[in-house]
Design a protein around this motif. Structure first.
Motif, short mmCIF file in Angstrom:
data_model
loop_
_atom_site.label_atom_id
_atom_site.label_comp_id
_atom_site.label_asym_id
_atom_site.label_seq_id
_atom_site.Cartn_x
_atom_site.Cartn_y
_atom_site.Cartn_z
N LYS A 19 -13.10 36.34 -54.62
CA LYS A 19 -13.86 37.45 -54.05
C LYS A 19 -14.12 37.30 -52.55
O LYS A 19 -14.42 38.27 -51.87
N TRP A 20 -14.02 36.10 -52.04
CA TRP A 20 -14.35 35.84 -50.64
C TRP A 20 -13.36 34.84 -50.07
O TRP A 20 -13.06 33.82 -50.69
N LYS A 21 -12.86 35.12 -48.89
CA LYS A 21 -11.91 34.23 -48.21
C LYS A 21 -12.52 33.76 -46.90
O LYS A 21 -12.95 34.56 -46.06
N VAL A 22 -12.56 32.45 -46.72
CA VAL A 22 -13.18 31.88 -45.54
C VAL A 22 -12.37 32.20 -44.28
O VAL A 22 -12.96 32.43 -43.21
N THR A 23 -11.06 32.24 -44.38
CA THR A 23 -10.24 32.51 -43.19
C THR A 23 -10.48 33.93 -42.68
O THR A 23 -10.54 34.15 -41.47
N GLU A 24 -10.64 34.89 -43.60
CA GLU A 24 -10.91 36.27 -43.18
C GLU A 24 -12.29 36.38 -42.53
O GLU A 24 -12.45 37.07 -41.52
N THR A 25 -13.28 35.71 -43.10
CA THR A 25 -14.64 35.78 -42.56
C THR A 25 -14.72 35.16 -41.18
O THR A 25 -15.34 35.72 -40.28
N VAL A 26 -14.09 34.01 -41.01
CA VAL A 26 -14.10 33.35 -39.69
C VAL A 26 -13.33 34.19 -38.68
O VAL A 26 -13.76 34.34 -37.53
N GLY A 27 -12.22 34.78 -39.10
CA GLY A 27 -11.47 35.67 -38.20
C GLY A 27 -12.28 36.88 -37.78
O GLY A 27 -12.27 37.26 -36.60
N GLU A 28 -13.01 37.49 -38.72
CA GLU A 28 -13.86 38.63 -38.39
C GLU A 28 -14.98 38.23 -37.44
O GLU A 28 -15.32 38.97 -36.51
N ALA A 29 -15.56 37.04 -37.65
CA ALA A 29 -16.63 36.57 -36.77
C ALA A 29 -16.10 36.33 -35.35
O ALA A 29 -16.76 36.68 -34.37
N LYS A 30 -14.91 35.75 -35.24
CA LYS A 30 -14.32 35.52 -33.92
C LYS A 30 -14.04 36.84 -33.21
O LYS A 30 -14.31 36.99 -32.02
N GLU A 31 -13.48 37.81 -33.95
CA GLU A 31 -13.20 39.12 -33.36
C GLU A 31 -14.49 39.81 -32.92
O GLU A 31 -14.53 40.46 -31.87
N LEU A 79 -17.28 38.34 -31.98
CA LEU A 79 -17.77 37.66 -30.79
C LEU A 79 -16.97 38.04 -29.55
O LEU A 79 -17.53 38.22 -28.46
N LYS A 80 -15.65 38.20 -29.70
CA LYS A 80 -14.83 38.65 -28.58
C LYS A 80 -15.19 40.08 -28.18
O LYS A 80 -15.23 40.41 -26.98
N MET A 81 -15.47 40.92 -29.17
CA MET A 81 -15.86 42.31 -28.88
C MET A 81 -17.20 42.36 -28.18
O MET A 81 -17.40 43.16 -27.26
N LYS A 82 -18.12 41.51 -28.58
CA LYS A 82 -19.42 41.46 -27.91
C LYS A 82 -19.26 41.06 -26.45
O LYS A 82 -20.00 41.53 -25.58
N GLU A 83 -18.29 40.20 -26.17
CA GLU A 83 -18.04 39.80 -24.79
C GLU A 83 -17.47 40.96 -23.98
O GLU A 83 -17.80 41.15 -22.82
N VAL A 84 -16.61 41.76 -24.62
CA VAL A 84 -16.04 42.92 -23.93
C VAL A 84 -17.12 43.95 -23.63
O VAL A 84 -17.17 44.52 -22.54
N THR A 141 -27.06 34.78 -22.05
CA THR A 141 -26.11 35.05 -23.12
C THR A 141 -24.98 34.05 -23.05
O THR A 141 -24.44 33.79 -21.98
N LYS A 142 -24.61 33.49 -24.22
CA LYS A 142 -23.46 32.60 -24.28
C LYS A 142 -22.23 33.46 -24.51
O LYS A 142 -22.21 34.30 -25.40
N TRP A 143 -21.22 33.29 -23.68
CA TRP A 143 -19.99 34.05 -23.81
C TRP A 143 -18.96 33.25 -24.57
O TRP A 143 -18.83 32.04 -24.39
N TRP A 144 -18.18 33.93 -25.40
CA TRP A 144 -17.19 33.29 -26.25
C TRP A 144 -16.14 32.54 -25.44
O TRP A 144 -15.74 31.44 -25.78
N SER A 145 -15.67 33.14 -24.36
CA SER A 145 -14.58 32.53 -23.59
C SER A 145 -15.03 31.31 -22.79
O SER A 145 -14.19 30.49 -22.40
N LYS A 146 -16.32 31.16 -22.55
CA LYS A 146 -16.80 30.06 -21.72
C LYS A 146 -17.37 28.90 -22.53
O LYS A 146 -17.81 27.92 -21.96
N THR A 147 -17.37 29.01 -23.86
CA THR A 147 -17.89 27.92 -24.68
C THR A 147 -16.75 27.14 -25.31
O THR A 147 -15.63 27.63 -25.43
N GLU A 148 -17.06 25.93 -25.72
CA GLU A 148 -16.06 25.07 -26.35
C GLU A 148 -16.72 24.23 -27.44
O GLU A 148 -17.92 23.99 -27.42
N GLY A 149 -15.90 23.79 -28.38
CA GLY A 149 -16.32 22.82 -29.38
C GLY A 149 -17.43 23.28 -30.28
O GLY A 149 -17.35 24.30 -30.96
N LYS A 150 -18.51 22.51 -30.29
CA LYS A 150 -19.63 22.76 -31.20
C LYS A 150 -20.32 24.08 -30.90
O LYS A 150 -20.80 24.75 -31.82
#
Length: 124
Positions: A50-62, A64-69, A85-94
């Motif tokens: 019923k739930w796929k972790v790869t899809e959820t993480v992909g949606e969360a990344k998208e 966050l990128k949209m919020k940056e736009v 505000t923390k921007w997706w493109s300027k953060t790394e790692g944890k």
């Protein structure tokens, strides 16, 4: 009962939300590993049908990128520039991993609120 943004918050956590965040944290740790062997191996985390972790993480990344736009928007009475505000493109790692987990938690919280709004008779 598990809502984080409602006026009446109970000190309880949703087990399903913690499960999803744990699986997402594990996947992002495997994807961002410094070891090249771990990075190249396709991680197959079993989560059920019923739930796929790869899809959820992909949606969360998208998201966050949209919020940056979109940029920083005004959401309360404080003036522009009063919050950082923390921007997706300027953060790394944890920090990126924490942003993904927070986005998944916000999505789960909004689905709980939507479900509660759809049940007005129980609320009366």
């Amino acid at each position: 009962m598990y809502c984080r943004k409602a006026k009446l918050k109970l000190p309880m956590k949703s087990i399903l939300e913690e499960y999803k965040c744990g699986k997402a944290r594990l996947l992002t740790m495997l994807e961002e590993s410094d070891v090249p062997v771990v990075k190249t191996v396709q991680s197959s985390l079993k989560t059920g049908r019923k739930w796929k972790v790869t899809e959820t993480v992909g949606e969360a990344k998208e998201c966050l990128k949209m919020k940056e736009v979109i940029g920083q928007t005004q959401t309360d009475r404080r003036g522009p520039g009063s919050t950082t505000t923390k921007w997706w493109s300027k953060t790394e790692g944890k920090e990126k991993r924490d942003m993904i987990i927070d986005e998944i938690r916000n999505k789960e919280d909004s689905t709980r609120v939507q479900k509660a709004v759809q049940q007005p008779q129980q609320g009366q």
